[in-house]
Design a protein around this motif. Structure first.
Motif, short mmCIF file in Angstrom:
data_model
loop_
_atom_site.label_atom_id
_atom_site.label_comp_id
_atom_site.label_asym_id
_atom_site.label_seq_id
_atom_site.Cartn_x
_atom_site.Cartn_y
_atom_site.Cartn_z
N LEU A 1 -59.74 26.25 22.36
CA LEU A 1 -60.91 25.60 22.95
C LEU A 1 -60.67 25.34 24.44
O LEU A 1 -61.57 25.54 25.27
CB LEU A 1 -61.19 24.29 22.21
N ARG B 266 -60.05 14.79 28.45
CA ARG B 266 -61.50 14.73 28.66
C ARG B 266 -62.21 14.10 27.46
O ARG B 266 -63.05 13.22 27.62
CB ARG B 266 -62.04 16.14 28.90
N VAL B 267 -61.89 14.57 26.25
CA VAL B 267 -62.62 14.08 25.07
C VAL B 267 -62.32 12.60 24.84
O VAL B 267 -63.22 11.79 24.65
CB VAL B 267 -62.23 14.89 23.81
N PHE C 24 -66.04 12.88 28.52
CA PHE C 24 -66.17 13.56 29.80
C PHE C 24 -67.58 14.11 29.95
O PHE C 24 -68.24 13.95 30.96
CB PHE C 24 -65.14 14.69 29.86
N ARG C 25 -68.02 14.76 28.88
CA ARG C 25 -69.37 15.32 28.87
C ARG C 25 -70.40 14.20 28.99
O ARG C 25 -71.39 14.31 29.72
CB ARG C 25 -69.55 16.12 27.57
N CYS D 116 -67.56 13.89 23.17
CA CYS D 116 -66.72 14.03 24.37
C CYS D 116 -67.15 13.02 25.45
O CYS D 116 -68.29 13.04 25.91
CB CYS D 116 -66.82 15.45 24.90
N LEU E 139 -67.07 20.09 20.49
CA LEU E 139 -66.69 18.68 20.68
C LEU E 139 -67.70 17.92 21.54
O LEU E 139 -67.50 16.73 21.82
CB LEU E 139 -65.29 18.61 21.33
N ARG E 140 -68.74 18.59 21.93
CA ARG E 140 -69.72 18.01 22.85
C ARG E 140 -70.24 16.63 22.38
O ARG E 140 -70.28 15.70 23.18
CB ARG E 140 -70.87 19.00 22.99
N CYS F 24 -69.64 23.97 23.44
CA CYS F 24 -68.43 23.32 22.90
C CYS F 24 -68.73 22.50 21.64
O CYS F 24 -69.62 21.65 21.64
CB CYS F 24 -67.83 22.42 23.97
N PRO G 222 -65.83 23.29 32.92
CA PRO G 222 -66.06 23.37 31.47
C PRO G 222 -67.40 24.00 31.10
O PRO G 222 -68.37 23.87 31.83
CB PRO G 222 -66.01 21.90 31.04
N ARG G 223 -67.40 24.65 29.93
CA ARG G 223 -68.64 25.22 29.38
C ARG G 223 -69.10 24.33 28.22
O ARG G 223 -69.00 24.71 27.05
CB ARG G 223 -68.37 26.65 28.94
N CYS G 224 -69.55 23.14 28.55
CA CYS G 224 -69.84 22.11 27.54
C CYS G 224 -70.96 22.52 26.59
O CYS G 224 -70.95 22.13 25.41
CB CYS G 224 -70.20 20.79 28.21
N LEU H 173 -63.34 27.35 26.49
CA LEU H 173 -64.51 26.52 26.82
C LEU H 173 -64.19 25.36 27.77
O LEU H 173 -64.88 25.16 28.76
CB LEU H 173 -65.13 25.96 25.53
N CYS H 174 -63.16 24.60 27.44
CA CYS H 174 -62.87 23.42 28.26
C CYS H 174 -61.95 23.85 29.41
O CYS H 174 -60.84 23.40 29.56
CB CYS H 174 -62.21 22.32 27.41
S1 SF4 Z 1 -67.69 18.94 25.85
FE1 SF4 Z 1 -65.75 17.99 26.54
S2 SF4 Z 1 -64.18 19.13 25.46
FE2 SF4 Z 1 -66.02 20.37 25.38
S3 SF4 Z 1 -65.94 21.74 27.14
FE3 SF4 Z 1 -67.08 19.91 27.78
S4 SF4 Z 1 -65.52 18.58 28.70
FE4 SF4 Z 1 -64.42 20.09 27.47
#
Ligand code: SF4
Length: 247
Positions: free
Chosen positions: A147, A109-110, A169-170, A167, A163-164, A161, A156-158, A151-152
């Motif tokens: 993580l 995702r990231v 994916f986000r 990321c 890494l938001r 997170c 996902p609980r972005c 969270l992921c």
């Molecule tokens: S920001 Fe990216 S890594 Fe973080 S929970 Fe969302 S999809 Fe997963």
């Protein structure tokens, strides 16, 4: 021990196991039935057999020291690519990613903005390697495991997170939730039948088929199939009144 077994159940069983076998040598010198009996409560008896085999190999082929490289670890019974990478990075600081199911999801995702099932194995491995913190690969791998678990998740609980900001994916925005695969229920499963057979054989030196059928609470054909599987895995053998723990 933790694979598909809750940590809260593993902790007391792990402590009992390590008190019983405090060194690799003590585990290697134990008989297989002793190890399977000490494994009670830890699930998947195949792992007890593999761990015992690994202890024997470490004593016999590695001078009693757990090997440090992924390649050497892979030669031990029961050690696949994930376990070898996890041990090499966490215990010995080897710069290798440890790709469990949670880490795969985070990396895909990231780095690539996709779910891991949409990414080839080679691309995922390359992405994980590029993403790895080579200064502290053990802590990095454990952080990604946590993580991914917390969270992921498949949904996902972005918002929580760390890494938001980076990321992909986000950044791609909301998308339809991936269907969550649920593990098949334990109740009534072949695993449950196998577990009941081993539980009886832990308590007795041996048991005949009728006893095992009664204890397993399953039909004779299912119990026979479970015994065949346990024999193939080196957990049970013919002997005594009918069947007993192998060794
Ligand atoms: S920001 Fe990216 S890594 Fe973080 S929970 Fe969302 S999809 Fe997963």
């Amino acid at each position: 021990m933790l694979q598909q077994t809750q940590a809260s159940r593993v902790v007391p069983a792990f402590e009992r196991f390590v008190a019983r076998f405090p060194t690799v040598l003590s585990l290697a010198q134990a008989s297989r039935p002793e190890v399977i009996r000490a494994w009670a409560g830890l699930g998947y008896n195949r792992r007890a057999v593999a761990l015992h085999g690994a202890a024997i190999a470490i004593e016999g082929e590695h001078g009693g020291r757990v090997p440090r490289t992924v390649d050497a670890l892979r030669t031990l019974p029961g050690v696949g690519p994930y376990t070898a990478s996890a041990v090499a990075s966490i215990a010995f600081g080897a710069p290798v990613p440890a790709l469990d199911v949670n880490v795969r999801r985070v990396v895909a995702r990231v780095v690539d903005g996709r779910d891991p099932r949409d990414l080839g194995a080679a691309d995922l491995a390359a992405a994980a390697d590029a993403f790895l913190d080579r200064e502290d690969p053990g802590a990095w791998n454990q952080a990604l495991m946590d993580l991914g678990r917390e969270l992921c998740r498949p949904a996902p609980r972005c918002d929580a997170c760390p890494l938001r900001p980076r990321c992909r994916f986000r950044a791609a925005g909301p998308r339809s939730r991936a269907p969550v695969r649920r593990q098949s229920p334990f109740e009534g499963s072949a695993r449950q039948v196998r577990g009941r057979i081993v539980a009886i054989l832990r308590e007795r030196r041996s048991a005949d088929l009728a006893t095992l059928v009664g204890a397993a609470g399953a039909s004779a054909p299912r119990v026979v199939a479970a015994i065949d599987g346990l024999r193939r895995d080196g957990i049970v053998e013919r002997g005594g009144r009918g069947f007993r723990l192998h060794g």
